[in-house]
Scaffold this motif. Structure first.
Motif, short mmCIF file in Angstrom:
data_model
loop_
_atom_site.label_atom_id
_atom_site.label_comp_id
_atom_site.label_asym_id
_atom_site.label_seq_id
_atom_site.Cartn_x
_atom_site.Cartn_y
_atom_site.Cartn_z
N GLY A 88 0.71 -1.29 0.13
CA GLY A 88 -0.01 0.06 0.05
C GLY A 88 0.78 1.23 0.00
N THR A 89 1.66 1.21 0.78
CA THR A 89 2.66 2.46 0.82
C THR A 89 3.65 2.54 -0.29
N GLY A 90 4.23 1.44 -0.68
CA GLY A 90 5.30 1.61 -1.93
C GLY A 90 6.60 1.53 -1.28
N TRP A 91 6.86 1.33 0.06
CA TRP A 91 8.15 1.69 0.60
C TRP A 91 8.99 0.29 0.07
N ASN A 92 10.34 0.46 -0.10
CA ASN A 92 11.11 -0.59 -0.33
C ASN A 92 12.16 -1.39 0.58
N GLY A 93 11.96 -0.83 1.77
CA GLY A 93 12.53 -1.36 2.90
C GLY A 93 14.20 -0.99 2.96
N ARG A 94 14.38 -0.11 1.86
CA ARG A 94 15.92 0.21 1.64
C ARG A 94 16.65 -0.83 1.01
N LYS A 95 15.67 -1.56 0.54
CA LYS A 95 16.49 -2.75 -0.40
C LYS A 95 16.83 -2.43 -1.97
N TYR A 96 17.99 -2.16 -2.37
CA TYR A 96 18.30 -1.39 -3.54
C TYR A 96 19.01 -2.43 -4.67
N ASP A 97 19.16 -3.69 -4.06
CA ASP A 97 20.18 -4.69 -4.72
C ASP A 97 19.58 -5.79 -5.10
N SER A 98 18.40 -6.24 -4.82
CA SER A 98 17.63 -7.36 -5.43
C SER A 98 17.67 -7.72 -6.62
N SER A 99 18.03 -8.87 -7.01
CA SER A 99 17.91 -9.40 -8.49
C SER A 99 16.46 -9.95 -8.80
N LYS A 100 15.70 -10.03 -7.80
CA LYS A 100 14.30 -10.66 -7.97
C LYS A 100 13.31 -9.63 -8.46
N ARG A 101 13.61 -8.28 -8.36
CA ARG A 101 12.78 -7.06 -8.67
C ARG A 101 13.22 -6.54 -10.15
N SER A 102 12.10 -6.32 -10.82
CA SER A 102 12.41 -5.57 -12.18
C SER A 102 12.40 -4.22 -12.05
N ASP A 103 12.71 -3.36 -13.22
CA ASP A 103 12.74 -2.02 -13.17
C ASP A 103 11.34 -1.27 -12.92
N PHE A 104 10.28 -2.09 -13.72
CA PHE A 104 8.97 -1.82 -13.50
C PHE A 104 8.40 -1.98 -12.09
N PHE A 105 8.95 -2.86 -11.46
CA PHE A 105 8.53 -2.89 -10.08
C PHE A 105 9.07 -2.02 -9.41
N ASP A 106 10.04 -1.51 -9.40
CA ASP A 106 10.86 -0.49 -8.56
C ASP A 106 10.01 0.74 -8.80
N CYS A 107 9.98 1.12 -10.25
CA CYS A 107 9.54 2.37 -10.58
C CYS A 107 7.93 2.70 -10.14
N HIS A 108 7.13 1.83 -10.13
CA HIS A 108 5.79 1.62 -9.92
C HIS A 108 5.71 1.96 -8.48
N ARG A 109 6.65 1.13 -7.62
CA ARG A 109 6.62 1.26 -5.97
C ARG A 109 7.03 2.73 -5.69
N LEU A 110 8.05 3.24 -6.42
CA LEU A 110 8.62 4.43 -6.14
C LEU A 110 7.33 5.55 -6.45
N ILE A 111 6.78 5.45 -7.21
CA ILE A 111 5.80 6.41 -7.67
C ILE A 111 4.59 6.27 -6.52
N ARG A 112 4.09 5.15 -6.22
CA ARG A 112 3.29 5.05 -5.30
C ARG A 112 3.59 5.48 -3.73
N PHE A 113 5.13 5.30 -3.49
CA PHE A 113 5.32 5.74 -2.33
C PHE A 113 5.40 7.37 -2.08
#
Length: 291
Positions: free
Chosen positions: A196-221
């Motif tokens: 709901g919040t879009g917070w990434n937990g300060r995890k920036y190096d996970s190989s399991k996430r895509s760029d789309f995932f990170d960007c959508h989360r960043l916008i939501r946060f």
């Protein structure tokens, strides 16, 4: 960590050339008196900077405590009005009256013995109290998220409990516990809790996430932050207008962000363009972190 990250409502590291806020009032002199003497945590600033610091302080109090209080002190000697914060601990509202319970405390003096002050119950002048609350949708969202984050924090380093204990008979025991599964499970629980919040937990190096995932989360946060910022500005307008009527019965003021600030509408447009693959990941990151 979440509280610190979410409280950073203003992201730009450089100073904008124009004003961040638009202030509309039917009594500019009174507005100057109210906002020109706000005592923020560190210093006094020009009105635009004062509003910025005030919104940051209110946001921090709302995120940490769920509420924030300020009081107007009249300086009769100089004809000024000082707006100062005070702790929400022990403050209750009863039939429109603010009551503050102050515990026993020690007042220290450099030129005489310390003074013991007994507990007090104060009746505050509600006409001079400004009260801010966390918006209900954000409050519910944070409450649901933080229940899971609290559990994850409690068990964050429990993986060491699953190490097989060496014995005299078996000094190098085989450990069948899969720590990668443990880490993946915790990471999955984190992302589900923060959806709901879009917070990434300060995890920036996970190989399991895509760029789309990170960007959508960043916008939501970022959007949640801007919704909180805009609601604080709305509450600030309402509260300043209310307390200002003690000096001018017709007083009204409205504070809003200018185009120098990021907006929810722009983020919505950015998210729609991202879904259509019409915007680069770099543009999303730059907008969210620099405005």
């Amino acid at each position: 960590m979440f509280d610190d990250d979410f409280a950073r409502l203003f992201r730009s590291l450089t100073r904008q050339s124009g004003n961040l806020f638009q202030v509309s009032s039917n009594d500019d002199e009174l507005t100057q008196r109210l906002l020109g003497n706000v005592k923020t945590r560190y210093a006094r600033h020009r009105i635009d900077e004062t509003i910025r610091e005030l919104v940051k302080e209110i946001a921090q109090s709302l995120i940490w405590l769920g509420t924030a209080y300020y009081f107007l002190h009249d300086d009769l000697e100089h004809g000024d009005v000082h707006v100062v914060s005070f702790s929400s601990t022990g403050v209750v509202r009863f039939f429109g009256t603010h009551i503050q319970w102050v515990p026993k405390r020690t007042k220290r003096h450099w030129d005489r013995d310390d003074e013991e002050i007994s507990r007090e119950i104060r009746i505050l002048d509600s006409a001079k109290v400004m009260h801010f609350e966390m918006p209900r949708p954000i409050k519910r969202m944070l409450s649901a998220q933080n229940r899971t984050l609290t559990v994850l924090d409690q068990h964050q380093f429990r993986a060491t409990d699953f190490h097989s204990q060496a014995t005299h008979e078996n000094p190098n025991p085989t450990n069948h516990f899969d720590f990668r599964v443990w880490s993946d499970t915790q990471e999955g629980a984190l992302y589900r809790a923060t959806r709901g919040t879009g917070w990434n937990g300060r995890k920036y190096d996970s190989s399991k996430r895509s760029d789309f995932f990170d960007c959508h989360r960043l916008i939501r946060f970022r959007r949640n932050q801007l919704m909180l910022r805009d609601d604080i500005l709305r509450q600030l307008s309402v509260e300043l207008s209310r307390v200002g009527r003690g000096y001018n019965a017709e007083y009204a003021v409205e504070i809003s962000g200018t185009e120098e600030l990021a907006s929810v509408e722009q983020l919505n447009d950015l998210e729609a363009r991202l879904s259509r693959e019409d915007v680069s990941f770099a543009e999303v990151v730059d907008y969210c972190y620099k405005r």
